[in-house]
Design a protein around this motif. Sequence first.
Motif, mmCIF file in Angstrom:
data_model
loop_
_atom_site.group_PDB
_atom_site.id
_atom_site.type_symbol
_atom_site.label_atom_id
_atom_site.label_comp_id
_atom_site.label_asym_id
_atom_site.label_seq_id
_atom_site.Cartn_x
_atom_site.Cartn_y
_atom_site.Cartn_z
ATOM 1 N N LEU A 96 1.076 -24.706 -2.538
ATOM 2 C CA LEU A 96 0.656 -24.581 -1.014
ATOM 3 C C LEU A 96 -0.861 -24.999 -0.984
ATOM 4 O O LEU A 96 -1.569 -24.749 -1.945
ATOM 5 C CB LEU A 96 0.807 -23.085 -0.920
ATOM 6 C CG LEU A 96 2.475 -22.662 -0.511
ATOM 7 C CD1 LEU A 96 2.540 -21.121 -0.539
ATOM 8 C CD2 LEU A 96 2.950 -23.370 0.570
ATOM 9 N N ARG B 88 0.022 -19.318 13.509
ATOM 10 C CA ARG B 88 0.099 -18.647 12.344
ATOM 11 C C ARG B 88 1.169 -17.495 12.607
ATOM 12 O O ARG B 88 2.059 -17.451 11.578
ATOM 13 C CB ARG B 88 -1.335 -17.771 12.379
ATOM 14 C CG ARG B 88 -1.555 -16.936 11.277
ATOM 15 C CD ARG B 88 -2.601 -16.002 11.591
ATOM 16 N NE ARG B 88 -2.342 -14.855 10.606
ATOM 17 C CZ ARG B 88 -3.034 -14.649 9.466
ATOM 18 N NH1 ARG B 88 -4.095 -15.572 9.433
ATOM 19 N NH2 ARG B 88 -3.036 -13.475 8.506
ATOM 20 N N ARG C 233 -1.965 -6.604 1.016
ATOM 21 C CA ARG C 233 -2.006 -5.549 1.930
ATOM 22 C C ARG C 233 -0.836 -4.906 2.120
ATOM 23 O O ARG C 233 -0.900 -3.617 2.394
ATOM 24 C CB ARG C 233 -2.252 -6.180 3.400
ATOM 25 C CG ARG C 233 -3.533 -6.214 4.112
ATOM 26 C CD ARG C 233 -3.554 -6.648 5.337
ATOM 27 N NE ARG C 233 -3.046 -7.843 5.870
ATOM 28 C CZ ARG C 233 -3.681 -8.801 5.960
ATOM 29 N NH1 ARG C 233 -4.973 -9.051 5.447
ATOM 30 N NH2 ARG C 233 -3.370 -10.053 6.095
ATOM 31 N N GLU D 104 -4.205 -16.747 2.027
ATOM 32 C CA GLU D 104 -3.662 -15.852 2.942
ATOM 33 C C GLU D 104 -2.611 -15.328 2.585
ATOM 34 O O GLU D 104 -2.397 -14.062 2.946
ATOM 35 C CB GLU D 104 -3.393 -16.850 4.270
ATOM 36 C CG GLU D 104 -3.744 -16.461 5.899
ATOM 37 C CD GLU D 104 -3.540 -17.446 6.523
ATOM 38 O OE1 GLU D 104 -2.480 -17.569 7.016
ATOM 39 O OE2 GLU D 104 -4.317 -18.603 6.960
ATOM 40 N N MET D 105 -1.597 -15.765 1.968
ATOM 41 C CA MET D 105 -0.410 -15.333 1.524
ATOM 42 C C MET D 105 -0.695 -14.006 0.391
ATOM 43 O O MET D 105 -0.134 -12.920 0.527
ATOM 44 C CB MET D 105 0.768 -16.276 0.840
ATOM 45 C CG MET D 105 1.222 -16.802 2.180
ATOM 46 S SD MET D 105 2.434 -18.249 1.461
ATOM 47 C CE MET D 105 4.038 -17.721 1.101
ATOM 48 N N ARG E 144 4.268 -19.398 11.877
ATOM 49 C CA ARG E 144 4.609 -19.576 10.474
ATOM 50 C C ARG E 144 5.136 -18.469 9.852
ATOM 51 O O ARG E 144 5.958 -18.645 8.936
ATOM 52 C CB ARG E 144 3.223 -19.948 9.916
ATOM 53 C CG ARG E 144 3.515 -20.792 8.568
ATOM 54 C CD ARG E 144 1.983 -21.016 7.954
ATOM 55 N NE ARG E 144 2.330 -21.522 6.544
ATOM 56 C CZ ARG E 144 2.992 -21.041 5.566
ATOM 57 N NH1 ARG E 144 2.696 -19.721 5.695
ATOM 58 N NH2 ARG E 144 3.138 -21.423 4.458
ATOM 59 N N ASP F 52 1.675 -30.880 3.962
ATOM 60 C CA ASP F 52 0.804 -31.281 2.852
ATOM 61 C C ASP F 52 1.711 -31.546 1.725
ATOM 62 O O ASP F 52 1.554 -30.707 0.903
ATOM 63 C CB ASP F 52 -0.321 -30.285 2.643
ATOM 64 C CG ASP F 52 -1.010 -29.808 3.903
ATOM 65 O OD1 ASP F 52 -1.882 -30.747 4.139
ATOM 66 O OD2 ASP F 52 -0.829 -28.759 4.583
ATOM 67 N N LEU G 63 -3.962 -21.436 2.630
ATOM 68 C CA LEU G 63 -2.760 -20.710 2.677
ATOM 69 C C LEU G 63 -2.452 -20.024 1.680
ATOM 70 O O LEU G 63 -1.728 -18.681 1.998
ATOM 71 C CB LEU G 63 -1.542 -21.794 2.998
ATOM 72 C CG LEU G 63 -0.381 -21.429 3.801
ATOM 73 C CD1 LEU G 63 -0.780 -21.318 5.383
ATOM 74 C CD2 LEU G 63 0.581 -22.750 3.896
ATOM 75 N N LEU H 133 6.826 -25.182 -4.731
ATOM 76 C CA LEU H 133 6.261 -24.416 -3.772
ATOM 77 C C LEU H 133 5.186 -25.287 -3.046
ATOM 78 O O LEU H 133 4.294 -25.643 -3.518
ATOM 79 C CB LEU H 133 5.912 -23.114 -4.383
ATOM 80 C CG LEU H 133 5.223 -22.001 -3.245
ATOM 81 C CD1 LEU H 133 6.303 -21.659 -2.215
ATOM 82 C CD2 LEU H 133 4.696 -20.931 -3.969
ATOM 83 N N GLY H 134 5.393 -25.760 -1.743
ATOM 84 C CA GLY H 134 4.561 -26.291 -0.881
ATOM 85 C C GLY H 134 4.975 -26.685 0.589
ATOM 86 O O GLY H 134 5.904 -26.244 0.732
ATOM 87 N N GLU H 135 4.018 -27.199 1.066
ATOM 88 C CA GLU H 135 3.990 -27.285 2.428
ATOM 89 C C GLU H 135 4.593 -28.621 2.873
ATOM 90 O O GLU H 135 3.986 -29.714 2.274
ATOM 91 C CB GLU H 135 2.941 -27.192 3.223
ATOM 92 C CG GLU H 135 2.575 -25.562 3.620
ATOM 93 C CD GLU H 135 1.999 -25.437 4.654
ATOM 94 O OE1 GLU H 135 2.245 -24.879 5.811
ATOM 95 O OE2 GLU H 135 0.767 -26.038 4.834
ATOM 96 N N GLU I 90 -1.966 -11.098 2.229
ATOM 97 C CA GLU I 90 -0.983 -10.465 3.022
ATOM 98 C C GLU I 90 -0.193 -9.409 2.086
ATOM 99 O O GLU I 90 0.120 -8.585 2.158
ATOM 100 C CB GLU I 90 0.013 -11.534 3.469
ATOM 101 C CG GLU I 90 0.900 -11.146 4.530
ATOM 102 C CD GLU I 90 0.211 -10.964 5.815
ATOM 103 O OE1 GLU I 90 0.563 -10.191 6.747
ATOM 104 O OE2 GLU I 90 -0.711 -11.612 6.297
ATOM 105 N N GLU I 91 0.327 -10.234 0.757
ATOM 106 C CA GLU I 91 1.003 -9.565 -0.134
ATOM 107 C C GLU I 91 0.303 -8.157 -0.651
ATOM 108 O O GLU I 91 0.622 -7.142 -0.852
ATOM 109 C CB GLU I 91 1.018 -10.320 -1.333
ATOM 110 C CG GLU I 91 2.490 -10.771 -1.435
ATOM 111 C CD GLU I 91 2.502 -11.791 -2.712
ATOM 112 O OE1 GLU I 91 2.131 -11.323 -3.833
ATOM 113 O OE2 GLU I 91 2.692 -12.769 -2.450
ATOM 114 N N ASN J 251 2.345 -23.262 -7.851
ATOM 115 C CA ASN J 251 1.996 -22.890 -6.502
ATOM 116 C C ASN J 251 1.144 -24.078 -5.904
ATOM 117 O O ASN J 251 -0.078 -24.147 -5.990
ATOM 118 C CB ASN J 251 1.328 -21.645 -6.092
ATOM 119 C CG ASN J 251 1.395 -21.175 -4.722
ATOM 120 O OD1 ASN J 251 1.293 -22.036 -3.794
ATOM 121 N ND2 ASN J 251 1.222 -19.898 -4.337
#
Lengths: 293, 75
Positions: B55, A8, B69, B62-63, A11, A185, B59, A180-182, B66-67, B53
Amino acid sequence: MTQQPIEREIREAVVGRYAARARAALESAGVAPAAGACCAPGDAVPAGPTKLEFFDLGAGTALGAACDPNDPDCAVDVAPGASPSSSTRFGTLNYEQTEGVPAAALAASAGCGNPVAIAELRPGESVLDLGSGGGVDCFFAAHEVGASGQVWGLDMTPEMIQLARHNATQVDAKNVRFRLGEIEDIPFADASFDAIISNCVINLSTDKPQVFREAFRVLRPGGRLRVSDMVWTREVPAAQARDAEQWAGCIAGALRVEDYLGAIRAAGFVDVDARYEETESGLTSAYVSATRP
Amino acid sequence: MRRDLMEILACPVCKGELTLDARSEAADGEVLEGSLHCARCDERYPIDDGIPNLLPPDLRREMEAEEARARGGGS
């Protein structure tokens, strides 16, 4: 594969570094970066035609590439006192032809090679770029595949997608799309592409075997994997192995070349090959090619 | 995000087909707001300002956290 506790952190370091790079490029292009992952309406549309500026690729060009050997995260601990390799070139120094590519795409370029040069792209082909950043390699690929072909860029940093989309409007690249992606995946259907390119990105992944399995899946039979990436030709120095910032700087995440090629073979690829020059530090940029049978 | 480019996209998790739910569309057929739905995972992937999006959902969350926060921190 077991989750590594540092995954994490790595990343976040990677996303943080590339988001900052994208924001800087957007600002220099006169575009306000979006506040977060999603964009306020209108942000992706430039206010008006922006004057295209092109980089002089002569001496002293400061690109701040991720894999820049002058970057303290990249060079200091790798080879103290060693001069940057003559064979490993970073950022836009790898492109002989940059005319028609927006300055903002070049500014964000963090590559360590020019994968399009080895991809043997033909008109009409579908191409996927893993970790497309500001889009520079996609624009070169789009030129090769022509209007009947398609190029898709995949990146996990929202700011990079915003930058790439902005750049696409500057070069009028209608056959290029960004998602937008990984890369672990990949959000594309099986057997969708004739070729996959990637420029100095796979080393950043904490699960490279998964990246190669996904690449295999989305390639058609006969499809080509053509990437440039950082690899070690010697044992990875232990001090670098788990430092998140050095991972983000393309050092700590780089594999030994044998392991890199082994992971590609394990995913099912054939004709797996790497071309590179040895360096004093043992860290070098390699052109890697493989084919899905 | 254009409708005619749907077939190449897949759910990042299960690689299943995605169906498009468009809430706002530009004159040229570009979907600006909406979502992509994976029936198998029953997961929705948001489209914001034309950018889907894709992702993996954990994940993305999580993002987003995070934002939130970062924004809450007064920056």
